[in-house]
Enzyme design. Structure first.
Site, PDB file in Angstrom:
ATOM      1  N   ASP A 166      45.803 -12.557  -0.940  1.00  0.00           N
ATOM      2  CA  ASP A 166      45.513 -12.022  -2.267  1.00  0.00           C
ATOM      3  C   ASP A 166      44.899 -13.155  -3.083  1.00  0.00           C
ATOM      4  O   ASP A 166      45.055 -14.341  -2.745  1.00  0.00           O
ATOM      5  CB  ASP A 166      46.830 -11.536  -2.889  1.00  0.00           C
ATOM      6  CG  ASP A 166      46.711 -11.201  -4.359  1.00  0.00           C
ATOM      7  OD1 ASP A 166      45.802 -10.441  -4.717  1.00  0.00           O
ATOM      8  OD2 ASP A 166      47.528 -11.716  -5.150  1.00  0.00           O
ATOM      9  N   ASP A 189      44.334 -13.266  -7.181  1.00  0.00           N
ATOM     10  CA  ASP A 189      44.919 -13.578  -8.480  1.00  0.00           C
ATOM     11  C   ASP A 189      46.410 -13.876  -8.369  1.00  0.00           C
ATOM     12  O   ASP A 189      47.165 -13.101  -7.778  1.00  0.00           O
ATOM     13  CB  ASP A 189      44.696 -12.410  -9.442  1.00  0.00           C
ATOM     14  CG  ASP A 189      43.232 -12.192  -9.775  1.00  0.00           C
ATOM     15  OD1 ASP A 189      42.950 -11.565 -10.812  1.00  0.00           O
ATOM     16  OD2 ASP A 189      42.365 -12.651  -9.009  1.00  0.00           O
TER      17      ASP A 189
END
Length: 220
Positions: free
Chosen positions: A16, A18
Site C-alpha cells: 500500500d 499512503d
C-alpha cells in the site's frame, strides 16, 4: 554448483502507499489546498477503520477538490516523504531479485513519478479527472478499492511469473484486507486494529525495513 531448487524463491512484495510506503495521506495533502483537509481526514480515517464504503467515501473526498488547478499536484509531490526503511527494503529486494510493486487508493498523478524515481515498474492507483487544467472533483476510470488491490496483486504476480504463494502484501487500512488475504503472506504495518487482527503478521512501524528479517525467515 547450487541447484535451482536451492536458490531463494523470488518474491513479489506489494505495498500500500499512503501511510505505509509514504508517511502521508495524499488526498489530505491535496485537500489542504482546497480548504477541506479536516473534513477529508475525518472521512479517510473512518474508511481505513472499515466504517465506510471505500469507493463512496473516496468519491465524496475527491468531490471537495473540484476547482483546484492541476498544478497543485506538483506541490503535493514535493510534500511526500518515504516511510523510514523504504530505501533499505528496496535495496535488499533488488539485490535478491525480488519485485516490489505499489497499489494505492490514492492517485497515479503522485504515485507514478515516485515509483519511477525508485525503479518500481508495477503500480495501480486511481486517477483524477482534469478538464482545462482544473480538477473536476471526479475520478477518471475504475476505482481501486479492496477488490481492485487484490486483483492488482494477482495481475502483477502473473506478469512476473511468481506464484501467489510467493507474494507478500503490506498495508494498514481496511482497503488492504482483500490483498492481504490473497497474498501468500499478509502483513499489517502500523495498522488499524481491524487489519492487524486479520493479517498473518504485524509490524508496529515506524520502519518498513522491519519487513526484511520477517521475509528472510519466511518460507513460501
Amino acid at each position: 554448483m547450487i541447484a535451482p531448487s536451492d536458490l531463494p524463491r523470488r518474491l513479489l512484495i506489494v505495498s500500500d502507499v499512503d501511510s505505509t510506503f509514504i508517511g502521508q495521506e495524499v488526498i489530505e495533502l491535496i485537500a489542504r489546498r482546497a480548504g477541506s483537509e479536516s473534513e477529508v481526514a475525518e472521512v479517510t480515517e473512518a474508511a481505513m477503520r472499515g466504517e465506510l464504503d471505500f469507493a463512496e467515501s473516496l468519491q465524496a473526498r475527491v468531490a471537495t477538490l473540484a476547482g483546484l488547478p492541476v498544478a497543485v499536484l506538483d506541490e503535493v509531490r514535493a510534500d511526500v516523504t518515504l516511510t523510514p526503511g523504504v530505501p533499505e527494503l528496496l535495496a535488499w529486494a533488488a539485490e535478491r531479485g525480488h519485485v516490489v510493486a505499489l497499489v494505492s487508493g490514492g492517485f497515479h498523478e503522485v504515485v507514478d513519478p515516485l515509483a519511477a524515481t525508485l525503479g518500481i515498474r508495477h503500480v495501480r492507483a486511481n486517477r483524477l479527472e482534469v478538464s482545462d487544467g482544473i480538477l473536476t472533483g471526479n475520478l477518471d476510470g475504475p476505482i481501486v478499492d479492496r477488490a481492485g488491490k487484490a486483483a492488482a496483486l494477482e495481475e502483477f504476480a502473473r506478469a512476473e511469473d511468481i506464484a501467489l504463494s510467493a507474494t507478500v502484501a503490506v498495508g494498514d487500512g481496511a482497503n488492504d484486507l482483500d490483498m492481504i488475504a490473497a497474498a501468500g503472506l499478509g502483513v499489517a504495518f502500523a495498522a488499524k486494529p481491524l487489519v492487524a487482527d486479520q493479517a498473518q503478521r504485524t509490524l508496529p512501524g515506524p520502519r518498513l525495513d522491519a519487513l526484511i528479517p520477517l521475509l528472510e525467515n519466511w518460507t513460501p
